[in-house]
Scaffold this motif. Sequence first.
Motif, short mmCIF file in Angstrom:
data_model
loop_
_atom_site.label_atom_id
_atom_site.label_comp_id
_atom_site.label_asym_id
_atom_site.label_seq_id
_atom_site.Cartn_x
_atom_site.Cartn_y
_atom_site.Cartn_z
N LEU A 1 0.84 -1.20 0.00
CA LEU A 1 0.00 0.00 0.00
C LEU A 1 0.88 1.25 0.00
N ARG A 2 0.36 2.32 -0.57
CA ARG A 2 1.02 3.62 -0.52
C ARG A 2 -0.07 4.68 -0.42
N SER A 3 0.31 5.89 -0.08
CA SER A 3 -0.70 6.96 0.03
C SER A 3 -1.23 7.28 -1.36
N PRO A 4 -2.54 7.45 -1.51
CA PRO A 4 -3.07 7.83 -2.83
C PRO A 4 -2.47 9.17 -3.28
N TYR A 5 -2.32 9.32 -4.59
CA TYR A 5 -1.78 10.57 -5.13
C TYR A 5 -2.85 11.65 -5.06
N ILE A 6 -2.40 12.88 -4.84
CA ILE A 6 -3.37 13.98 -4.77
C ILE A 6 -3.50 14.63 -6.14
N SER A 7 -4.58 15.37 -6.33
CA SER A 7 -4.77 16.08 -7.60
C SER A 7 -4.33 17.53 -7.43
N ASP A 8 -3.57 18.03 -8.40
CA ASP A 8 -3.21 19.45 -8.41
C ASP A 8 -3.74 20.03 -9.71
N GLU A 9 -4.94 20.59 -9.62
CA GLU A 9 -5.64 21.09 -10.82
C GLU A 9 -4.80 22.10 -11.60
N GLU A 10 -4.12 23.00 -10.86
CA GLU A 10 -3.38 24.09 -11.52
C GLU A 10 -2.27 23.54 -12.42
N ILE A 11 -1.46 22.62 -11.84
CA ILE A 11 -0.35 22.04 -12.62
C ILE A 11 -0.89 21.22 -13.79
N GLN A 12 -1.92 20.40 -13.53
CA GLN A 12 -2.49 19.57 -14.60
C GLN A 12 -3.04 20.45 -15.74
N ASN A 13 -3.71 21.55 -15.38
CA ASN A 13 -4.27 22.45 -16.41
C ASN A 13 -3.18 23.08 -17.26
N GLN A 14 -2.04 23.40 -16.62
CA GLN A 14 -0.94 24.00 -17.39
C GLN A 14 -0.35 23.01 -18.39
N ILE A 15 -0.26 21.74 -17.97
CA ILE A 15 0.25 20.69 -18.87
C ILE A 15 -0.72 20.48 -20.03
N VAL A 16 -2.01 20.40 -19.71
CA VAL A 16 -3.03 20.21 -20.75
C VAL A 16 -3.01 21.39 -21.73
N GLY A 17 -2.79 22.58 -21.20
CA GLY A 17 -2.77 23.80 -22.03
C GLY A 17 -1.63 23.84 -23.03
N THR A 18 -0.52 23.12 -22.74
CA THR A 18 0.62 23.14 -23.68
C THR A 18 0.57 21.98 -24.68
N PHE A 19 -0.51 21.19 -24.64
CA PHE A 19 -0.66 20.08 -25.60
C PHE A 19 -1.29 20.63 -26.87
N GLN A 20 -0.58 20.48 -28.01
CA GLN A 20 -1.04 21.18 -29.22
C GLN A 20 -2.11 20.45 -30.02
N TYR A 21 -2.49 19.25 -29.57
CA TYR A 21 -3.53 18.50 -30.30
C TYR A 21 -4.78 18.38 -29.44
N LYS A 22 -5.87 17.95 -30.09
CA LYS A 22 -7.09 17.67 -29.34
C LYS A 22 -7.03 16.21 -28.89
N GLU A 23 -7.29 15.96 -27.61
CA GLU A 23 -7.22 14.58 -27.11
C GLU A 23 -8.27 13.71 -27.80
N THR A 24 -7.90 12.46 -28.07
CA THR A 24 -8.86 11.52 -28.66
C THR A 24 -9.68 10.90 -27.51
N PRO A 25 -10.86 10.34 -27.82
CA PRO A 25 -11.67 9.70 -26.75
C PRO A 25 -10.88 8.64 -25.98
N ASP A 26 -10.04 7.86 -26.70
CA ASP A 26 -9.25 6.81 -26.03
C ASP A 26 -8.21 7.40 -25.09
N GLN A 27 -7.61 8.53 -25.51
CA GLN A 27 -6.63 9.20 -24.63
C GLN A 27 -7.31 9.70 -23.36
N ILE A 28 -8.49 10.31 -23.53
CA ILE A 28 -9.23 10.84 -22.38
C ILE A 28 -9.56 9.70 -21.41
#
Length: 655
Positions: free
Chosen positions: A243-270
């Motif tokens: 067992l390990r501690s569950p990972y936390i969500s950091d919306e701000e960092i995740q949004n910045q990464i998503v924002g620098t992705f130059q393509y539209k995600e496919t349904p399978d990627q999502i």
Amino acid sequence: MGSPTTNRNSVLIAGITPYFLEKGNFWFEENLQQIIQARKTQSFFKNNVLCLETDQKYNPYQLLRELDEIGYEKVLQVSEPGEFSQRGGIIDVFPLNSNNAVRLEFLGNTIDNISQLDIKIEDESTTKLLLKKKLKSQKLFSDLKGLKGGDFLVHLDHGIGIYRQQLVIGNQSYYQLEYGAGDALYVPVGLERKLSRYVGFIKPGISRLGSLAWQKIKKRAKEKAENLARELLDIYAQRTMSLRSPYISDEEIQNQIVGTFQYKETPDQIQAVKDIENDMSKPEPMDRLICGDVGFGKTEIALRAMIKAVASGKQSAMLCPTTILANQHFQNFKDRLKVLPIKISLISRLQTKKEQNHIIQELKDGRVDVVIGTHRLLSDDVAFHNLGLLVVDDEQKFGVKQKEKFKKIRSSLDVLSLSATPIPRTLYLALSSLRNVSLIQTPPEHRLPIKTEISLFNKETIREAIINELKRNGQAYFLYNRVKTIKEARSFLEKLVPEAQFSIIHGRMKEKDLIKVLGDFQNRKTNVLIATTIIENGLDLPNVNTILVADASLLGLSQAHQIRGRIGRSHIQSFAYFFYPSRLNHLAKKRLQALKETEGLGMGYQIALRDLEIRGAGNILGKEQSGNINQIGLNLYCQMLSDAVERLRAVKFTS
């Protein structure tokens, strides 16, 4: 072998049907007379129930055929309900509706004696449940769509034969199979679950009907599948215990990464991103395989998972099979992460010993958040401050020793494996309860299929293809797989297309020189890269949209498919030219034809790429299982694996 315990005058044998699997053994005893009566008037009972008694006239071969047709499996030695075996004039059967196996002894065409064997089951409910699951898995794993005359089929009881045709005899339709010595087998339509398509690494040997060899092969394969199932269940159990501690969500960092992705995600990627987020939010470590065709965006999914781990205060590592690939991922990730306070490093043979030691120290101290490297990362001197996630790119490219290290790492660490080799649906089904698999099968938006041309080596075509690419300010690869004469190939091309700037890379170059040539090509200082198959591993340059292969007859189908996947990474139409010499053997011709047939997007998942799939299966199951797969076919092997997993789970649960 079980020995007879008590003699009896008669036995009722119920067929393996969903209706009877719902009934307890007591139901058969209670309704015995009604069942016997129903056999006289109702076709269902007549076709699915056998009533046998001593002194009854019965051809033993007719009984063997009837047991086969009511769904019983022929084995070397009976051990569980739904099985039968034969040795001379003795037939052992374990009826579905009994807790004990029985022995029928024949004298010519007469049943001379019926006795109960000391082979029995303790838990009737569990057995029925397992038989239900087995029935379901047989249907799932048979894979008979698009059957053509000449295809190899595996019959559960008789082994590997050649499918000839479907025909009608009387009012019944049959599959006609040809076996060794010209024997023919007719399998009734409706009993497809006993058949599976043969998929293997080699052309299979054809079985002989009535030979014990197939039962022995099947018994051996079943034992090996059980061993693998046990191993997989152990790894699975260790993971659920770690067992390990569950990972936390950091919306701000995740949004910045998503924002620098130059393509539209496919349904399978999502979906894959959601799967990983779900895995990482649980207390048990993740072990997920991302399977997707070349250029379908697996690396993006990995990057987002790595950043999620870093946002939770853990380190992430990505392991790559080659320095080129490690360097490419490093450059791309560095560019994507430049707006974030995340330290990323590369460790490979590109650095001096001093530079490597400095990075290793930073990893130990926790001053590096993300590290990308080759198998150098697995060296004993590399230690982490707080490693949370390991991403393995192209796991199958690593050697046995490195894989052993993965096995040790696996139970305590979150592991995400990426594979561009598709896996067969049957293997996916067999593994789905043990290892989490995400399939990426939809191409990115506006992606165009690669136009593929297969022809004799032709100077004019080569010149025209390169000139057309230069006219649209694009670049090209020229694949030439002979290091000794690669400079001569360059001279030939320079004379043929003096308008182009050429450069060369191959595996015998110093890695620093190799990276420099690639860097110049990426920065468009040259526009045609002459390369060996070193470019097969994950190069991702969207401006390169033409590939010319000097001699495609030397490539395997999966390798050619991977190489073609180096282009067509954007919305621009791309072109692949596979040339071959004047003489071409039948197999090479077939491979190239399959390549032409699969020029559509995501076609790595289509039937023509069966050799890709079987490789994918071999990579996941390990080399030691290849022999068993060859002997019984992948589909039957996966069915055995699935059944073994269910059986072992049931045993654990009941004990």
